[in-house]
Every structure is written in structure tokens, then in C-alpha cells.
Design an enzyme around this catalytic site. Structure first.
Site, mmCIF file in Angstrom:
data_model
loop_
_atom_site.group_PDB
_atom_site.id
_atom_site.type_symbol
_atom_site.label_atom_id
_atom_site.label_comp_id
_atom_site.label_asym_id
_atom_site.label_seq_id
_atom_site.Cartn_x
_atom_site.Cartn_y
_atom_site.Cartn_z
ATOM 1 N N LYS A 8 -11.699 8.445 -34.597
ATOM 2 C CA LYS A 8 -10.610 8.158 -35.535
ATOM 3 C C LYS A 8 -10.987 8.677 -36.923
ATOM 4 C CE LYS A 8 -8.674 3.963 -37.707
ATOM 5 N NZ LYS A 8 -8.700 2.472 -37.640
ATOM 6 N N HIS B 89 -7.951 -2.543 -31.682
ATOM 7 C CA HIS B 89 -8.397 -2.430 -33.070
ATOM 8 C C HIS B 89 -9.267 -3.637 -33.429
ATOM 9 C CE1 HIS B 89 -8.188 -2.029 -37.440
ATOM 10 N NE2 HIS B 89 -7.444 -0.942 -37.335
ATOM 11 N N ASP C 77 -3.945 0.748 -29.825
ATOM 12 C CA ASP C 77 -4.503 0.972 -31.151
ATOM 13 C C ASP C 77 -6.020 1.184 -31.068
ATOM 14 O OD1 ASP C 77 -4.818 1.028 -33.900
ATOM 15 O OD2 ASP C 77 -3.832 -0.879 -34.255
ATOM 16 N N ASP C 78 -6.508 2.273 -31.663
ATOM 17 C CA ASP C 78 -7.958 2.519 -31.785
ATOM 18 C C ASP C 78 -8.670 2.553 -30.436
ATOM 19 O OD1 ASP C 78 -7.540 2.537 -34.503
ATOM 20 O OD2 ASP C 78 -9.161 1.142 -34.972
ATOM 21 N N HIS D 28 3.236 -0.956 -39.717
ATOM 22 C CA HIS D 28 2.225 -0.239 -40.517
ATOM 23 C C HIS D 28 2.644 1.162 -40.958
ATOM 24 C CE1 HIS D 28 -2.353 0.510 -41.263
ATOM 25 N NE2 HIS D 28 -1.740 -0.015 -42.320
ATOM 26 N N ARG E 276 1.964 6.775 -36.458
ATOM 27 C CA ARG E 276 3.175 5.987 -36.255
ATOM 28 C C ARG E 276 4.370 6.606 -36.965
ATOM 29 N NH1 ARG E 276 1.040 1.102 -34.082
ATOM 30 N NH2 ARG E 276 -1.199 1.492 -34.023
ATOM 31 N N ASP F 9 -2.807 5.576 -30.691
ATOM 32 C CA ASP F 9 -2.516 6.094 -32.027
ATOM 33 C C ASP F 9 -3.601 6.982 -32.603
ATOM 34 O OD1 ASP F 9 -4.392 4.094 -32.548
ATOM 35 O OD2 ASP F 9 -3.319 3.288 -34.276
ATOM 36 N N ASN F 10 -4.816 6.858 -32.113
ATOM 37 C CA ASN F 10 -5.920 7.735 -32.548
ATOM 38 C C ASN F 10 -7.078 7.521 -31.600
ATOM 39 O OD1 ASN F 10 -5.711 5.457 -35.148
ATOM 40 N ND2 ASN F 10 -7.460 5.316 -33.755
ATOM 41 N N LYS G 12 2.858 -3.897 -33.974
ATOM 42 C CA LYS G 12 2.382 -3.360 -35.257
ATOM 43 C C LYS G 12 3.345 -2.315 -35.811
ATOM 44 C CE LYS G 12 -1.619 -0.711 -37.002
ATOM 45 N NZ LYS G 12 -3.031 -0.359 -36.740
ATOM 46 N N CYS H 290 -3.880 5.490 -37.751
ATOM 47 C CA CYS H 290 -2.755 4.646 -37.378
ATOM 48 C C CYS H 290 -1.465 4.980 -38.121
ATOM 49 C CB CYS H 290 -3.122 3.176 -37.570
ATOM 50 S SG CYS H 290 -4.049 2.819 -39.072
#
Length: 581
Positions: free
Chosen positions: A412, A247, A50-51, A148, A92, A350-351, A146, A88
Site C-alpha cells: 500500500k 485494515h 480494505d488493506d 472515506h 474509492r 482497495d490497495n 466505509k 484507500c
């Protein structure tokens, strides 16, 4: 080990032809492959971080300690031009359904935007998750970490993991939170906390560890259940492991932080230059790829703040280090179960890295930040607070995010390369041709391809209808050809939209813009993947064609009508050298 292989599969993978008519039509797919026997169908382990930036992990140029991911890459494939959805929730939704995010109903976040179908804020009925595709084909399905892609409110339960094809779930429904006390933590459909979970009682709770430990538990119990059914066909599994590292908030354990003490004292430019050199040496970008200006200059950081800025990156690195340790335990369990050889492991992000400055200011923290820890201590969330402990809540800022995204622009939220470029590692001893270990795959790929690949390898059917409702056809292509050194054939451009930021890539050409009213920029990805030389005025015909193709896609994929007219929701920060911000 940090593999530095010169083996590559060089091809563009995208046909540079006008796709205006094709974009207006739903895709037609060939019949699914004949189901393979249960003994040859692979298990599939899909791991997402994540991130994180393109060059954070060791095998993509960073100096963060990631020996497990490096080993998987050295024995598998590394994709150099793979793309996510810039944020995110959209990523996803797209990853799990094989559709563009707006088609799946999550064009923005999990808050609906009026009655617009592309911005419903949770999955629509006309899509299937990978778990919903593979479970009817005999797969056990597990989700950890996660989620989300739906609100955490009871009225959205139809789009929680157990209602979307997964047999078991442990994780968080929301997008971010404390690593020591995560909000919206669930086991199955039941909300829990680290304190009241009857099934997981570590001596020290840290969410990254909890994700890995519960994934290991699911794998161990899956193997136990298989052993308890002798004579029955082996049941493969699909497991989705979605870490929240790295993140914000910057939370990490002291022993991991200590490993990076002093590592980033040289500042933004020095670390970024070293990464740029390594990324080129590894063959991940052409040697001629330039490095744009830094988002922040280390010389402009007051001396009193330099230790704090360096600490932010030290904690960020420690979070990734701890995630790699967790992945190591998951891989070890696969080895112990005798399943590593027949498990396709995919790792991606994710990004791009996040330039948000949450908790880094000198003023009042934003209202959504938690005010206290569970035991009542005030949350420290402002400029100068050393991150890491459970009573802190801050990000690591644009200077380090720019480093994480080396050598690309933006972050992001945006759909320039820094916002959408992700590593993709594929490891599968039983399915990737042996002599391809360590190979670089330069074909452009996209998260829409993951579901198509899983369905292909599982021999799973993909229905046109479910419960009488029309199901949208998959948008992506299978990556299976790359596993034998062949070319995945793509016939349509790849497209993006997030917060009005938009892009289309067709062959070597990429057209990209900031905001719904921003001017289109045109780049040649073969010579200028850093997006420093805008060619729109020199090739107006190409720019016009791609803009028309993007508009056609936007109408077909439910991007338009969009919920804003003048400004994107996320406005670029005003910084020095704003070309990178």
C-alpha cells in the site's frame, strides 16, 4: 471449496502504441447502449475489502478460510491483472466515478492540499458516482460500510453518500477505527454509535458483522418493497458494500482467532513460499514468476517475539474469515429473494497489504491513536501486545504484509505490483456465459473500468453536463466482453500516481518509480511481474516513450501540478532486504 481451474482467457488487452497525443485529449465515448428492459438489467453488488494482499483469499492462493469468495470465483471469473489505486481514498474515488482519482478531486487523502484541483480532498462537481449514474435509470441505490472520500465535517456533507446518489447509507465516513466502536458511524446523514443506534442492536457489536447485517437488511427491505408493488416494473438495485477488514487495528472475535492458532508459527518465508507455489499452480501468474527476497527474516525475530508476530497474522486472517462469513449472509439473502441469478457480484480490494507498523513499536504511540475504550479502559498499543480485543490498537507489520502480497514487491502507498494488484471476482449466473465458470481473465484491468461496466449493464445515460456544469467523460472501459469470453478492448495505457510514486502500463510494459524524484524502472509484465529485472537501461527508447506518455497523462488528469517537489509524503521504511520495502 477452492477452485483450481485451468481455463483462461489469455490476452493483453492493451495496445502498445504511443499515447502521448491521446493522453492530452479528453476521451470521446460512443453513445450509451440502448437501455435494457427492467427484467433483464442486473442488480449490481460491488464488494470491497480494505488493506488486503493479492494472495490472501483462498481462490488467489492463500490458506485463509474464504469459502464464499472461493465459490463465487469457481462459478464466475477471476481477473489476474486487475489494479487499484494504491491507497484507500484515491481508489474509492476512482472506483465510484470511473475517473482517475485526481480528476475526481481525491489524488491524495481527504485533506485538501492547497488550491490544487487534483487534491481537493473530496469529490468535485464534474464527476458522477455510480449511484448518480444508475439512479436516474431506475435503480435503487444502497451504500454500506466505509466511505472515506470526503471529510466527516458538516461542510463536506454535499459529498456524503446520500448527497451523492445513494438512497440509503449505513457506515463510517472516516478511514479506520475500532471494530467494536467505530468512529464517524452514520445512518443516513446522522451520526450514531453502536450504543445509541435505535435500528441495530446486536448482542455483540463487531463492525464487519454490522456491515453485512445492514446490507442484508437493505436487501430484504428492497425485496419487500418490490413485492408490495405488484404490476410495477421491477426495480433493480446497486449496492456498494465496503468492508474495513482487514485494515488495522487488528481486531477479531475469539472464535475466529482460535481457528488460526499455530497456522503461522513457521514464519514469513515458509508461508510466503507456500503461497508462491499455490499462486503458480492456480495459474494466476506464469510458472516462471520468481519470488523476491523476504522483507523480514523469521530467524531475525527474537524467540520471545515469535508468538506475538504469529498472533498478529492469526488475527489478520480471522478478520478476513469473518468478512467472508458476512458475504455469505449477503449471498444467502440474494438467494432467498430469488435474485442471485440476476445479480452481478464484483469483489475487489482497495490497495495492497499494509506494511505500516502502527502500535508495534516500543516507544510512545502516535498521538492520533485512541487513548481509551468507551468504557474507560486504557488502550494497549505497543510492542508485544497480543492483538484482537477491543482495548488493543496495532497493525500486523511489513513481514506479514510481504506475505499477503506474494509474489509481488512493495505495499500500500507504492505503485509497484504489491501496492496496486487486486483480485477481482465477477459472479453473475444470468450474465456470464455458463461454460466460463472458473475462468481466469489475464487482461489488465483497472478500477476506472468498474463504473463504465455498471453504466453499460444498466443501460444508463452518462450526461455531458449536470446542472449546467461540465461532466468529465468516463476513463474506463466496460468489462462486459469478458463475461462472454471476448476481449475488452483498451486503446490507452493505464496510469497511476500516489504520493509521487508513479507508473504507466502499456501492453506488456510497465514503467514505475518511487517518489517524485525516483528513477524510472522498466519491467516486462509477461515475464517478470515480480519486477525483479529492471530493463530501463536495455530499452531506453521504450522507457522514454512511456515516461513522455505518463507526463502527458499527468497534466491531463490533474496529477500535476502536484503538492510536493522533493519527497513523497510516505517515506519507505529502512528495512533489511529493502527491495521489498
Amino acid at each position: 471449496m477452492s477452485p483450481v481451474s485451468r481455463k483462461s482467457i489469455f490476452f493483453s488487452g492493451v495496445t502498445a502504441v504511443s499515447a502521448t497525443l491521446a493522453a492530452l485529449q479528453p476521451r470521446v465515448h460512443a453513445a450509451p447502449p440502448a437501455p435494457a428492459s427492467a427484467s433483464t438489467r442486473p442488480n449490481i453488488l460491488l464488494v470491497m475489502s480494505d488493506d488486503m494482499g493479492f494472495s490472501d483469499i483462498g481462490c488467489y492462493g492463500g490458506k485463509i478460510r474464504t469459502p464464499t469468495l472461493d465459490r463465487l470465483a469457481g462459478n464466475g471469473l477471476r481477473f489476474t491483472q486487475f489494479y487499484n489505486g494504491a491507497r484507500c481514498c484515491p481508489t474509492r474515488a476512482s472506483l465510484l466515478t470511473g475517473l482517475y482519482p485526481h480528476q475526481a478531486g481525491v489524488g491524495l487523502m481527504v485533506n485538501p492540499r492547497g488550491d490544487l484541483p487534483g487534491y481537493r480532498g473530496q469529490l468535485v462537481d464534474g464527476c458522477l458516482t455510480i449511484a448518480e449514474m444508475l439512479r436516474p435509470a431506475g435503480y435503487a441505490t444502497y451504500a454500506v460500510g466505509k466511505w472515506h472520500i470526503a471529510p466527516s465535517t458538516p461542510d463536506a456533507r454535499a459529498n456524503w453518500p446520500l448527497q451523492r446518489g445513494f438512497d440509503r447509507f449505513y457506515g463510517t465516513l472516516a478511514g479506520a477505527g475500532s471494530y467494536y466502536d467505530p468512529a464517524t458511524l452514520c445512518r443516513g446523514n446522522t451520526f450514531i454509535t453502536p450504543e445509541n443506534d435505535p435500528e441495530y442492536k446486536p448482542a455483540r457489536f463487531y463492525y464487519t458483522d454490522a456491515i453485512a447485517d445492514n446490507a442484508v437488511r437493505f436487501l430484504r427491505e428492497h425485496a419487500r418493497d418490490q413485492a408490495a408493488s405488484p404490476g410495477q416494473p421491477a426495480r433493480p438495485f446497486f449496492m456498494y458494500v465496503a468492508f474495513t477488514a482487514a485494515h488495522w487495528p487488528m481486531h477479531a472475535l475469539p472464535e475466529d482467532i482460535a481457528r488460526y492458532k499455530g497456522r503461522y508459527d513457521a514464519g514469513f518465508e515458509a508461508v510466503r513460499a507456500e503461497r508462491h507455489r499455490r499462486v503458480r499452480e492456480l495459474g494466476l501468474i506464469p510458472p516462471s514468476t520468481r519470488l523476491g527476497p523476504s522483507a523480514q527474516n523469521w530467524a531475525d525475530i527474537p524467540d520471545a517475539d515469535k508468538a506475538w508476530e504469529a498472533r498478529c497474522m492469526e488475527v489478520y486472517a480471522a478478520m478476513i474469515d469473518r468478512m467472508d462469513q458476512g458475504i455469505a449472509r449477503i449471498v444467502a439473502q440474494l438467494e432467498a429473494d430469488g435474485q442471485l441469478g440476476n445479480t452481478l457480484i464484483l469483489f475487489l480490494q482497495d490497495n495492497g497489504a499494509c506494511a505500516e507498523t502502527l502500535g508495534m513499536g516500543r516507544g510512545t504511540p502516535r498521538a492520533s491513536n485512541p487513548k481509551r475504550t468507551r468504557d474507560g479502559r486504557p488502550m494497549r498499543t505497543r510492542h508485544g501486545v497480543m492483538p484482537g480485543p477491543d482495548d488493543t490498537y496495532i497493525a500486523y507489520g511489513p513481514g506479514w504484509a510481504n506475505v499477503s502480497n506474494t509474489p509481488f514487491r512493495e505495499y500500500k502507498h507504492w505503485v509497484h505490483e504489491g501496492g496496486i494488484s487486486t483480485p477481482l471476482i465477477a459472479h453473475w449466473p444470468g450474465g456470464i456465459r455458463q461454460n466460463l465458470g472458473g475462468t481466469l481473465v489475464h487482461a489488465p484491468g483497472h478500477i476506472i473500468d468498474i463504473a463504465a461496466t455498471c453504466r453499460d449493464l444498466a443501460g444508463a445515460a452518462y450526461p455531458d453536463r449536470r446542472d449546467g456544469a461540465f461532466v468529465l467523460p468516463l476513463e474506463g472501459i466496460s468489462l462486459r466482453p469478458a463475461f462472454s469470453g471476448e476481449i475488452p478492448r483498451r486503446t490507452s495505457p493505464l496510469c497511476w500516481e500516489h504520493e509521487g510514486n508513479r507508473a504507466i502500463r502499456d501492453g506488456k510494459w510497465k514503467l514505475v518509480a518511487k517518489g517524485p524524484k525516483g528513477a524510472w524502472e522498466l519491467y516486462d509484465m509477461e515475464t517478470d511481474r515480480s519486477e525483479l529485472d529492471d530493463l530501463a537501461s536495455r530499452h531506453p527508447d521504450i522507457a522514454r516513450r512511456l515516461a513522455a506518455d505518463w507526463e502527458a497523462w499527468a497534466l491531463r488528469a490533474k496529477v500535476k501540478p502536484w503538492p510536493w517537489d522533493d519527497q513523497p509524503i510516505h517515506t519507505p521504511a529502512k528495512k533489511k532486504n529493502s527491495k521489498n520495502t
